[in-house]
Design a protein around this motif. Structure first.
Motif, mmCIF file in Angstrom:
data_model
loop_
_atom_site.group_PDB
_atom_site.id
_atom_site.type_symbol
_atom_site.label_atom_id
_atom_site.label_comp_id
_atom_site.label_asym_id
_atom_site.label_seq_id
_atom_site.Cartn_x
_atom_site.Cartn_y
_atom_site.Cartn_z
ATOM 1 N N GLU A 1 -4.671 2.799 3.989
ATOM 2 C CA GLU A 1 -3.287 2.372 4.203
ATOM 3 C C GLU A 1 -2.360 2.879 3.107
ATOM 4 O OE1 GLU A 1 -2.364 -1.779 4.881
ATOM 5 O OE2 GLU A 1 -4.322 -2.090 5.803
ATOM 6 N N CYS A 2 -2.917 3.380 2.012
ATOM 7 C CA CYS A 2 -2.104 3.759 0.855
ATOM 8 C C CYS A 2 -1.312 5.043 1.102
ATOM 9 C CB CYS A 2 -2.982 3.955 -0.376
ATOM 10 S SG CYS A 2 -3.643 2.431 -1.048
ATOM 11 N N GLY A 3 -0.128 5.072 0.497
ATOM 12 C CA GLY A 3 0.662 6.291 0.560
ATOM 13 C C GLY A 3 0.006 7.454 -0.161
ATOM 14 N N CYS A 4 -1.004 7.167 -0.992
ATOM 15 C CA CYS A 4 -1.656 8.235 -1.772
ATOM 16 C C CYS A 4 -2.935 8.747 -1.127
ATOM 17 C CB CYS A 4 -1.973 7.718 -3.181
ATOM 18 S SG CYS A 4 -3.206 6.393 -3.210
ATOM 19 N N ALA A 5 -3.293 8.265 0.075
ATOM 20 C CA ALA A 5 -4.563 8.686 0.684
ATOM 21 C C ALA A 5 -4.609 10.194 0.907
ATOM 22 C CB ALA A 5 -4.777 7.942 2.001
ATOM 23 N N THR A 6 -3.516 10.759 1.404
ATOM 24 C CA THR A 6 -3.469 12.210 1.614
ATOM 25 C C THR A 6 -3.597 12.948 0.287
ATOM 26 O OG1 THR A 6 -2.094 11.962 3.591
ATOM 27 C CG2 THR A 6 -2.064 14.110 2.513
ATOM 28 N N SER A 7 -2.944 12.427 -0.747
ATOM 29 C CA SER A 7 -3.024 13.057 -2.065
ATOM 30 C C SER A 7 -4.439 13.041 -2.604
ATOM 31 C CB SER A 7 -2.097 12.330 -3.041
ATOM 32 O OG SER A 7 -0.748 12.471 -2.637
ATOM 33 N N ALA A 8 -5.175 11.954 -2.333
ATOM 34 C CA ALA A 8 -6.562 11.865 -2.800
ATOM 35 C C ALA A 8 -7.402 12.967 -2.176
ATOM 36 C CB ALA A 8 -7.135 10.495 -2.456
ATOM 37 N N LEU A 9 -7.222 13.179 -0.881
ATOM 38 C CA LEU A 9 -7.974 14.237 -0.201
ATOM 39 C C LEU A 9 -7.533 15.616 -0.679
ATOM 40 C CD1 LEU A 9 -8.061 12.710 3.388
ATOM 41 C CD2 LEU A 9 -9.929 12.829 1.731
ATOM 42 N N TYR A 10 -6.244 15.765 -0.995
ATOM 43 C CA TYR A 10 -5.748 17.035 -1.539
ATOM 44 C C TYR A 10 -6.397 17.325 -2.898
ATOM 45 C CZ TYR A 10 -2.639 20.376 -3.821
ATOM 46 O OH TYR A 10 -2.132 21.465 -4.507
ATOM 47 N N LEU A 11 -6.463 16.304 -3.752
ATOM 48 C CA LEU A 11 -7.078 16.485 -5.070
ATOM 49 C C LEU A 11 -8.529 16.928 -4.935
ATOM 50 C CD1 LEU A 11 -5.684 13.323 -6.934
ATOM 51 C CD2 LEU A 11 -4.969 15.703 -7.274
ATOM 52 N N ALA A 12 -9.220 16.334 -3.950
ATOM 53 C CA ALA A 12 -10.617 16.715 -3.717
ATOM 54 C C ALA A 12 -10.713 18.120 -3.139
ATOM 55 C CB ALA A 12 -11.275 15.712 -2.773
ATOM 56 N N HIS B 1 0.820 -1.212 0.000
ATOM 57 C CA HIS B 1 0.000 0.000 0.000
ATOM 58 C C HIS B 1 0.854 1.263 0.000
ATOM 59 C CE1 HIS B 1 -3.313 -2.740 1.286
ATOM 60 N NE2 HIS B 1 -4.007 -1.913 0.536
ATOM 61 N N ALA B 2 1.959 1.223 0.723
ATOM 62 C CA ALA B 2 2.834 2.404 0.763
ATOM 63 C C ALA B 2 3.379 2.737 -0.618
ATOM 64 C CB ALA B 2 3.984 2.171 1.745
ATOM 65 N N GLY B 3 3.514 1.703 -1.456
ATOM 66 C CA GLY B 3 4.066 1.905 -2.792
ATOM 67 C C GLY B 3 3.105 2.519 -3.783
ATOM 68 N N ILE B 4 1.839 2.666 -3.388
ATOM 69 C CA ILE B 4 0.864 3.332 -4.269
ATOM 70 C C ILE B 4 0.907 4.815 -3.927
ATOM 71 C CG2 ILE B 4 -1.531 3.381 -5.062
ATOM 72 C CD1 ILE B 4 -1.855 0.558 -3.901
ATOM 73 N N ASN B 5 1.625 5.597 -4.702
ATOM 74 C CA ASN B 5 1.946 6.961 -4.283
ATOM 75 C C ASN B 5 1.037 8.016 -4.906
ATOM 76 O OD1 ASN B 5 3.124 7.862 -6.873
ATOM 77 N ND2 ASN B 5 4.745 6.391 -6.404
ATOM 78 N N GLY B 6 1.149 9.213 -4.365
ATOM 79 C CA GLY B 6 0.302 10.321 -4.782
ATOM 80 C C GLY B 6 0.506 10.749 -6.215
ATOM 81 N N ALA B 7 1.752 10.699 -6.695
ATOM 82 C CA ALA B 7 2.026 11.099 -8.082
ATOM 83 C C ALA B 7 1.312 10.174 -9.063
ATOM 84 C CB ALA B 7 3.536 11.085 -8.325
ATOM 85 N N GLU B 8 1.359 8.877 -8.776
ATOM 86 C CA GLU B 8 0.650 7.909 -9.623
ATOM 87 C C GLU B 8 -0.846 8.179 -9.637
ATOM 88 O OE1 GLU B 8 2.720 3.571 -9.790
ATOM 89 O OE2 GLU B 8 1.993 4.207 -7.823
ATOM 90 N N LEU B 9 -1.394 8.416 -8.446
ATOM 91 C CA LEU B 9 -2.831 8.659 -8.345
ATOM 92 C C LEU B 9 -3.226 9.912 -9.130
ATOM 93 C CD1 LEU B 9 -5.563 7.882 -7.014
ATOM 94 C CD2 LEU B 9 -4.983 9.502 -5.193
ATOM 95 N N ALA B 10 -2.467 10.988 -8.970
ATOM 96 C CA ALA B 10 -2.780 12.238 -9.674
ATOM 97 C C ALA B 10 -2.708 12.052 -11.184
ATOM 98 C CB ALA B 10 -1.820 13.337 -9.228
ATOM 99 N N GLU B 11 -1.706 11.302 -11.643
ATOM 100 C CA GLU B 11 -1.546 11.059 -13.076
ATOM 101 C C GLU B 11 -2.711 10.238 -13.624
ATOM 102 O OE1 GLU B 11 1.618 8.840 -16.116
ATOM 103 O OE2 GLU B 11 2.185 9.274 -14.036
ATOM 104 N N ARG B 12 -3.087 9.181 -12.897
ATOM 105 C CA ARG B 12 -4.190 8.332 -13.362
ATOM 106 C C ARG B 12 -5.520 9.085 -13.319
ATOM 107 N NH1 ARG B 12 -3.827 2.931 -13.645
ATOM 108 N NH2 ARG B 12 -5.648 3.287 -14.994
ATOM 109 N N ALA B 13 -5.711 9.906 -12.281
ATOM 110 C CA ALA B 13 -6.946 10.684 -12.161
ATOM 111 C C ALA B 13 -7.063 11.708 -13.290
ATOM 112 C CB ALA B 13 -7.004 11.374 -10.801
#
Length: 332
Positions: free
Chosen positions: A212-223, A187-199
């Motif tokens: 548990e994901c490393g991108c959870a904070t990034s998801a809330l930031y995007l929202a 889960h830690a390896g799923i990062n915010g940069a990947e999430l932002a790019e895919r979104a």
């Protein structure tokens, strides 16, 4: 993967295998349970597929004398804690968990000594020894409710997942909450940069993100920044992902968790295009429960899970307190 962790192999999940597994399950008076991250063949042959806590509770309520838990070791331990009089088998006892291994009972006792009087909240993804040192367990579904239920003047020690802990601290605004620096390596390896790019590449997709994901904070930031509409961002446990899949109106969903979850999501809502945020997010420990391992365990009654009676009694108390607070929901 090292030789020590080489999974049992040489068996294809064909019709003969399925017939033999089901025959042995009946012969052993067993209930066969599979976690959402298991191989599709293992998920499909199980009596029930779900998250670890839900499966452990189903096992405790079952009238079967044997539980075969296809998951990682702490999950089978939890089933044993809740079903002390039943035989619990895990098809490969070597199937560990990087998150559960990130804190030991000794680590927790030392941490508690540094913060006398603090309330220990442990994620259910922990060993029996850690649960025994815990005041109250939590799941990813009720972690916020559990922490919020603790008097504000009491310090909180939250372990072991730093990303789930950060999510809870952000939502509750709790200042006297200390977070253990553990993580699930997948889960830690799923990062915010990947999430932002895919979104950005899939602007109409909902986002299902495990806390548990490393991108959870990034998801809330995007929202929060309006980059992704807030109603499209869902921070969910594995169990809640399945529930959400059945109710969402989205035609596509990006999923941030271990890739085994896609199988259950696609079964729950075949009309939706579910895609992994990171298609490399596969847990080698979960995938150690192979068709060969399951057949071996049932034929030879291997590997049985044991938990010391005193440890189990103390751990059971912390799990029961968790169930009394908020919505236990998904185990993870």
């Amino acid at each position: 993967m090292t030789a020590l962790l080489e999974p049992y192999s040489g068996v294809e999940p064909d019709a003969a295998w399925r017939d033999e597994v089901r025959r042995l399950v009946d012969q052993r008076d067993a209930v066969l349970l599979a976690h959402n991250y298991q191989l599709p063949a293992i998920q499909d042959i199980a009596d029930v597929t779900g998250d670890s806590l839900a499966l452990s509770r189903i096992a405790a309520e079952s009238d079967k004398s044997t539980i075969v838990f296809c998951g990682v070791h702490f999950m089978a331990e939890t089933a044993k804690i809740l079903s002390p009089d039943k035989t619990v088998l895990i098809p490969d006892a070597r199937a560990g968990c990087s998150l559960a291994d990130s804190i030991t009972g000794a680590d927790l006792r030392a941490w508690k000594a540094e913060h006398p009087g603090a309330v220990v909240v442990s994620y259910v993804n922990t060993t029996a020894e850690v649960k025994a040192e815990t005041d109250i367990c939590c799941t990813s579904s009720n972690a916020v409710d559990v922490v919020a239920s603790i008097p504000e003047d009491r310090e909180v020690l939250f372990c072991p997942d730093q990303f789930l802990g950060a999510h809870v601290k952000r939502i509750t605004g709790r200042r006297n909450m200390h977070i253990w620096a553990g993580e699930c390596h997948v889960h830690a390896g799923i990062n915010g940069a990947e999430l932002a790019e895919r979104a950005a590449a899939n602007p109409d997709a909902d986002l299902f993100v495990h806390p548990e994901c490393g991108c959870a904070t990034s998801a809330l930031y995007l929202a929060g920044e309006g980059i992704v509409p807030s109603d499209k961002v869902k921070i969910l446990s594995t169990g809640d992902m399945v529930t959400q899949a059945r109710s969402t109106r989205a035609t596509s969903v990006l999923v941030a968790t271990e890739v085994g979850m896609l199988h259950q999501l696609r079964k729950a809502a075949p009309e939706i295009d579910f895609q992994a945020v990171n298609d490399r997010a596969s847990c080698k420990y979960m995938k150690m429960i192979t068709p060969a391992a399951l057949l071996r365990s049932l034929r030879l009654v291997k590997d049985e899970v044991h938990v010391d009676a005193q440890t189990a009694e103390r751990a059971r108390a912390s799990v029961r307190r968790m169930i009394e607070v908020g919505k236990p929901g998904g185990g993870e």
